[in-house]
Design an enzyme around this catalytic site. Structure first.
Site, short mmCIF file in Angstrom:
data_model
loop_
_atom_site.label_atom_id
_atom_site.label_comp_id
_atom_site.label_asym_id
_atom_site.label_seq_id
_atom_site.Cartn_x
_atom_site.Cartn_y
_atom_site.Cartn_z
CE LYS A 1 15.01 -7.12 -7.66
NZ LYS A 1 15.81 -6.07 -8.31
CD GLU B 1 4.45 -3.00 4.60
OE1 GLU B 1 3.87 -1.87 4.52
OE2 GLU B 1 4.49 -3.69 5.45
CB CYS C 1 3.99 3.58 -0.71
SG CYS C 1 4.52 3.84 0.90
CD GLU D 1 0.54 3.09 -6.08
OE1 GLU D 1 0.72 2.04 -6.45
OE2 GLU D 1 1.10 3.54 -4.77
#
Ligand code: NAD
Length: 494
Positions: free
Chosen positions: A188, A264, A299, A398
């Site tokens: 997806k 992750e 990331c 973040e």
């Protein structure tokens, strides 16, 4: 890289993308379509199918049938290898087409996209193709009257949920090892970057992957992603994305078949500069690139700059100089170094972080604002904020955007304490000429990858995985194969 070819590709209209189920290209079902907005200029590029729960269920059922009848899982390793190598070749042959399509969808600067997207995806698929016939079972060191065999079997149906920042690279990190081990996969893509990944899946069919072995369903995470998470027939779920979604996926697994979930997630990675760094100018340039490439939507971005107090002002000036020299703008120009922010939502969130940072006492050294508004696209000036307290929002949360927070430190111990003061643990770096200190930093900083005297660029031979709330399990390297196999013991009385 040829600007003329890129310009020719960008001038082509983009067709609508539907699902890829059982080897068929399907149009939109009951869910209709979703507009794909290009972050380059804010216009509608094309549409993708807005998948429904039943679309996802059809894809999973096709993957299950394919797995059980052995059309892929039962093939000899050499046959699987041949198909995957062909796929890697096709990705390479279509590299520019894939990269331009992806950039029109997600805004990454083309120079980086070409290398990090089709280039790296082809390399990853090839790596696992070449690895797959080197994975042996084991014979256990038992007593003489028994034989203990350890078989390594595919897990069955793998569900892969992919983010928007590097759809091909991250997609290949999951699809490569999963398919190499004989699994069937349903993927997806992100709703804001589906196109290039859908095209890469089409190329897998062209390479000879049997129908149903790799299915792809586009649509909203909360609809098709949730349906995948809650499925009773997905054996392993692999995910890259935000912590909030990762948490939901664990809940879905608990509420359904307790499928294995590998996450992750995000990071708030510290880039630690000691006064004894071998080359402070180089460190400043790499620090700027380490946070600002792909508009900070990486990331492992080094989003926290921790600088030894004695060189703080001088070093921050050098990073600001390197930052101001970076070219922000049209991501389809070969000389652009910082492309567009992925979406209006992401841009608004970034600007919100700048406001909070100043409210919490930070000082903006450069950037802080939206730019190039006249293009209709989503661009932000790379932003450096100094005086960020360790407990400030900018030091703890973040951003996933082009914002660097700077905090001074006085000693090695304090640097380690600051580095470890978030819930994350994905990446980090330390710059020093002292070998012993370098090793102490590698040991002391709680993270999945620690760079010394560089930032980023770790290739496919080494694992990438987070600790803490940056996730579990690893992508890349031979270790990634472990996620896609079950160990089965045969205990035989002789
Ligand atoms: P996101 O979590 O919003 O979306 C990721 C994917 O999850 C998308 O495909 C989305 O459709 C899907 N999703 C959303 N809600 C869902 C739900 N309820 N159920 C199932 N699926 C759902 O993340 P994003 O904004 O696309 O990506 C940015 C995040 O990804 C950042 O936090 C970043 O740090 C992280 N990231 C991590 C790595 C890594 O390797 N650790 C790499 C890249 C990005």
């Amino acid at each position: 890289m040829d600007q003329t070819q890129i310009d020719a590709l960008r001038a082509e209209p983009v067709r609508a993308f539907g699902h890829l189920i059982d080897g068929q290209h399907l149009g939109a079902s009951d869910g209709g379509t979703m507009d794909v907005i290009s972050p380059i200029d804010g216009t509608v590029l094309t549409t993708v199918a807005a998948g429904t729960q039943s679309d996802m269920e059809a894809a999973i059922s096709s993957a299950r049938t394919a797995f059980e009848d052995g059309r892929w899982s039962g093939q000899p390793p050499a046959a699987r290898k041949k198909v995957l190598l062909k796929w890697a070749d096709l990705i390479e042959a279509h590299a520019l087409e894939l990269a331009v399509l992806g950039v029109r969808d997600n805004g990454t600067e083309i120079a980086m996209a070409l290398k990090a997207e089709p280039g790296s995806a082809a390399g990853t698929i090839r790596y696992y193709a070449e690895a797959l016939d080197k994975v042996y079972g084991e014979i256990a060191p038992t007593a003489d009257d028994v034989l203990g065999l350890i078989h390594k079997e595919p897990v069955g149906v793998v569900g892969a949920i992919i983010p928007w920042n590097f759809p091909l690279m991250i997609g290949a990190w999951k699809l490569g090892p999963a398919l190499a081990m004989g699994n069937s996969v349903v993927v997806k893509p992100s709703e804001t970057a589906s196109l290039s990944l859908m095209r890469m899946c089409e190329l897998a069919l062209e390479a000879g992957l049997p129908p149903g072995v790799l299915n792809a369903v586009t649509g909203e995470g909360a609809v098709v992603g949730q349906a995948m998470g809650l499925s009773m027939d997905v054996d392993v779920l692999v995910f890259t994305g935000s912590g909030a979604t990762g948490r939901r996926l664990m809940e879905y697994a608990a509420r359904s078949n307790m499928k294995r979930v590998y996450l992750e997630l995000g990071g708030k990675s510290p880039n630690i500069i000691f006064a004894d760094a071998p080359n402070l100018d180089e460190a400043a340039k790499v620090a700027a690139a380490g946070i600002f490439r792909n508009a900070g939507q990486v990331c492992v971005a080094g989003s926290r700059l921790l600088v030894e107090r004695s060189i703080h002002d001088e070093f921050v000036s050098a990073v600001a100089k390197a930052t101001d020299a970076m070219r922000v703008g049209d991501p389809l120009r070969v000389d652009t170094q910082i492309g567009a922010v992925n979406s209006q939502t992401q841009l608004d969130a970034n600007l919100g972080f700048v406001e909070t940072a100043t409210n919490e006492g930070g000082q903006i050294i450069t950037g802080g604002n939206r730019i190039l508004q006249e293009t209709g696209g989503y661009y932000m000036a790379p932003t450096i904020v100094t005086g960020v307290r360790p407990d400030a929002t900018l030091a703890q949360k973040e951003v996933f955007g082009p914002i660097l927070g700077v905090t001074p430190f006085n000693s090695e111990e304090e640097a380690i304490t600051l580095a470890n003061s978030t819930v994350y643990g994905l990446a980090g770096a330390a710059w020093t000429s002292n070998l012993s200190r370098a090793h102490r930093m590698v040991r002391g900083v709680r993270t999945g990858v620690m760079h010394i005297n560089t930032y980023g660029g770790a290739d496919g031979t080494v694992p990438l995985g987070g600790v803490g709330q940056s996730g579990n399990g690893s992508d890349k390297s031979l270790h990634a194969l472990e996620k896609y196999i079950n160990l089965k013991t045969a205990w035989i009385k002789l």
